[in-house]
Design an enzyme around this catalytic site. Structure first.
Site, mmCIF file in Angstrom:
data_model
loop_
_atom_site.group_PDB
_atom_site.id
_atom_site.type_symbol
_atom_site.label_atom_id
_atom_site.label_comp_id
_atom_site.label_asym_id
_atom_site.label_seq_id
_atom_site.Cartn_x
_atom_site.Cartn_y
_atom_site.Cartn_z
ATOM 1 N N GLU A 128 5.228 5.212 -3.409
ATOM 2 C CA GLU A 128 4.565 6.511 -3.350
ATOM 3 C C GLU A 128 3.555 6.442 -2.211
ATOM 4 O OE1 GLU A 128 1.890 9.597 -6.038
ATOM 5 O OE2 GLU A 128 2.529 7.684 -6.906
ATOM 6 N N HIS A 140 -5.166 8.507 -3.094
ATOM 7 C CA HIS A 140 -4.625 7.488 -2.179
ATOM 8 C C HIS A 140 -5.624 7.198 -1.061
ATOM 9 C CE1 HIS A 140 -0.182 7.484 -3.365
ATOM 10 N NE2 HIS A 140 -0.786 8.274 -4.231
ATOM 11 N N ASP A 271 2.918 8.615 -14.533
ATOM 12 C CA ASP A 271 1.984 8.312 -13.445
ATOM 13 C C ASP A 271 0.851 7.442 -13.995
ATOM 14 O OD1 ASP A 271 0.988 8.298 -10.854
ATOM 15 O OD2 ASP A 271 -0.061 10.219 -11.057
ATOM 16 N N GLY A 308 -4.281 9.000 -11.406
ATOM 17 C CA GLY A 308 -3.223 8.650 -12.330
ATOM 18 C C GLY A 308 -3.571 9.103 -13.734
#
Length: 392
Positions: A128, A140, A271, A308
Site C-alpha cells: 500500500e 503514510h 486495515d 488504520g
C-alpha cells in the site's frame, strides 16, 4: 479423514442442514447427509454451530500488538496469523505501507519465505504505497511517498509469485505502469488518490481491478457534476473494493449504499494495526514513526488522522449484520468468497465445496468464533472433542 457433523453449513451460496463436511488431506472431500456416513468414519460433532469458509483479510498492517512495517520478519507474520485465528481469519495479505525500497525488498523476501511453509495462510504481500498521491496520503509518511521508477517497476514485475496486490495513485503514473504490473500477474488497486472521475475510469481501462478502503483517501462524489473516484467505482461493474466496517471509517449508510451498488464485489477488510486483537494494556503504537493512540476503539495520531483500525474480521461481520443491516449470508461472503474472487483465489478458498481447501471458521449463533480449521487442521480443538475423535 474425518467428518464435521451436527452443524449448519453456509457454503457461500446456501445453507445445508443435517449434512456433514468430510475432510481428507487438508481439503473438503465430500458434503453428505449425516445419515449416510460410514459408521466407521471419525466424527467431530459441533453441537449446532455455524460453519463458513474462513475469513480472508486483504489489508492487514498488523494485529496482536505488532506491526509488519516495524518488524519485517517471519516471526511477525506467524504472530499475525495466530492472532487472526481468534477472529475467524484463516488467510490474509500482510500489508506494508509506504516504505523505502530496502524495506519493500525485505518484505517480499520474508513473505516468500513464510509462504513456502504455510500454504493457504499468507496469500502474498500487499504494498500500500509508496506510489501514492501525497495530497491523499493519510497517515503514510510524506517523505517516502514517491513515483514508481523504471528499475523498481521492473523488479516488482518479477515478484508476482509473492506480490499479490499493489495500491497506487494512478494520476501519478502512466497507464503503461499499470498495464505492465497487471501483465506480470499483479493485482493493481486504486487508493490514496486525488484522481478525477475521468482519470479513475482511464486507470480501470488500463487494468486496475480493485479499490483500497472505499471512501477513505480518495476523491468523493462531491456533487452531481463531480463523481470523483467513488463515482467511477460505482460506474464500473467489474471493480472490486475493500471497505472498513468499524463504525469510524465509513458511515453505515454509505456501506449499505456500496453494497447495494457493488453486491458481490464488495469485500470486508480491517486495515488493522497493532491494536486489533491486542491486550487492553496497549494504548499506543508506532506507525512508521508516527505515534498512534488507541481511544474508544479508534486509532488516531496527534492531528486526529485515522491510523488504520482496531477492527477484527468477526467484529466487522457483526457490525455489517447488526448495525448496517446486511444479511448474515452476504456479510459472510464479504469476509470470505468476495475477497477470494478479488485476488483470483476462489478455486481453492472462500467457499465450502468439494475440492476446496478446508479453511473454515466455526461460529456460535451470536457470531462468536468458536474455532477455526486451517488446511484441515483444527487450530484450537477442545480437549473433549480431541478425545471423541481419538475414541472413534
Amino acid at each position: 479423514m474425518f467428518a464435521l457433523t451436527e452443524c449448519r453449513i453456509f457454503t457461500g451460496e446456501a445453507w445445508l442442514e443435517q449434512q456433514a463436511i468430510i475432510i481428507n488431506n487438508g481439503r473438503i472431500q465430500a458434503l453428505l447427509p449425516e445419515k449416510t456416513l460410514d459408521p466407521a468414519l471419525p466424527r467431530i460433532p459441533l453441537q449446532g454451530a455455524l460453519i463458513s469458509a474462513g475469513f480472508i483479510d486483504l489489508q492487514l498492517n498488523g494485529c496482536g500488538g505488532v506491526m509488519f512495517n516495524s518488524d519485517i520478519s517471519t516471526a511477525t507474520l506467524a504472530h499475525m496469523q495466530r492472532t487472526n485465528l481468534a477472529s475467524g481469519t484463516t488467510s490474509f495479505l500482510p500489508t506494508l505501507i509506504t516504505s523505502p525500497d530496502s524495506d519493500i525488498r525485505a518484505a517480499l523476501s520474508v513473505t516468500r519465505e513464510y509462504m513456502r511453509g504455510h500454504a493457504h495462510q499468507v496469500l502474498g504481500l500487499h504494498l500500500e504505497g509508496p506510489y501514492l498521491n501525497v495530497v491523499r496520503k493519510g497517515i503514510h509518511p510524506a517523505a517516502q511517498v514517491r513515483a514508481l521508477d523504471t528499475d523498481m517497476l521492473d523488479f516488482l514485475c518479477q515478484q508476482s509469485d509473492v506480490l499479490t496486490k499493489i495500491t497506487l495513485a494512478p494520476e501519478c503514473h502512466s497507464p503503461q505502469h499499470i498495464r505492465q504490473l497487471v501483465a506480470a500477474g499483479i493485482k493493481v488497486a486504486i487508493g490514496h488518490t486525488a484522481a478525477s472521475f475521468e482519470q479513475a475510469k482511464a486507470s480501470f481501462a488500463a487494468g486496475i481491478s480493485f479499490a483500497t478502503h472505499l471512501y477513505n483517501a480518495m476523491t468523493p462524489t462531491a456533487n452531481g457534476r463531480t463523481p470523483g473516484v467513488v463515482g467511477a467505482i460505482y460506474d464500473n461493474d467489474s471493480i472490486y473494493a475493500g471497505i472498513i466496517a468499524d463504525g469510524f471509517h465509513v458511515h453505515g449508510a454509505n456501506i449499505r449504499l456500496a453494497h447495494k451498488i457493488m453486491g458481490a464485489r464488495l469485500c470486508l477488510v480491517t486495515d488493522a494495526t497493532a491494536a486489533a486483537g491486542a491486550p487492553a494494556s496497549l494504548t499506543e503504537f508506532d506507525f512508521c514513526s508516527t505515534t498512534v493512540r488507541i481511544k474508544d476503539g479508534q486509532c488516531l495520531d496527534e492531528q486526529g488522522t485515522l491510523g488504520g483500525s482496531a477492527l477484527t474480521m468477526i467484529e466487522g461481520v457483526r457490525y455489517l449484520v447488526n448495525t448496517v443491516g446486511i444479511s448474515l449470508e452476504e456479510a459472510l461472503c464479504m469476509a470470505s468468497l468476495n475477497p477470494a474472487k478479488a485476488i483470483g483465489r476462489e478455486r481453492d478458498l472462500g467457499a465450502i465445496a468439494v475440492g476446496k481447501v478446508a479453511n473454515l471458521v466455526i461460529l456460535s449463533e451470536q457470531l462468536s468464533v468458536l474455532n477455526t480449521v486451517v488446511n484441515g487442521q483444527f487450530t484450537n480443538l477442545p480437549d473433549a472433542l480431541i478425545g471423541h475423535l481419538d475414541n472413534e
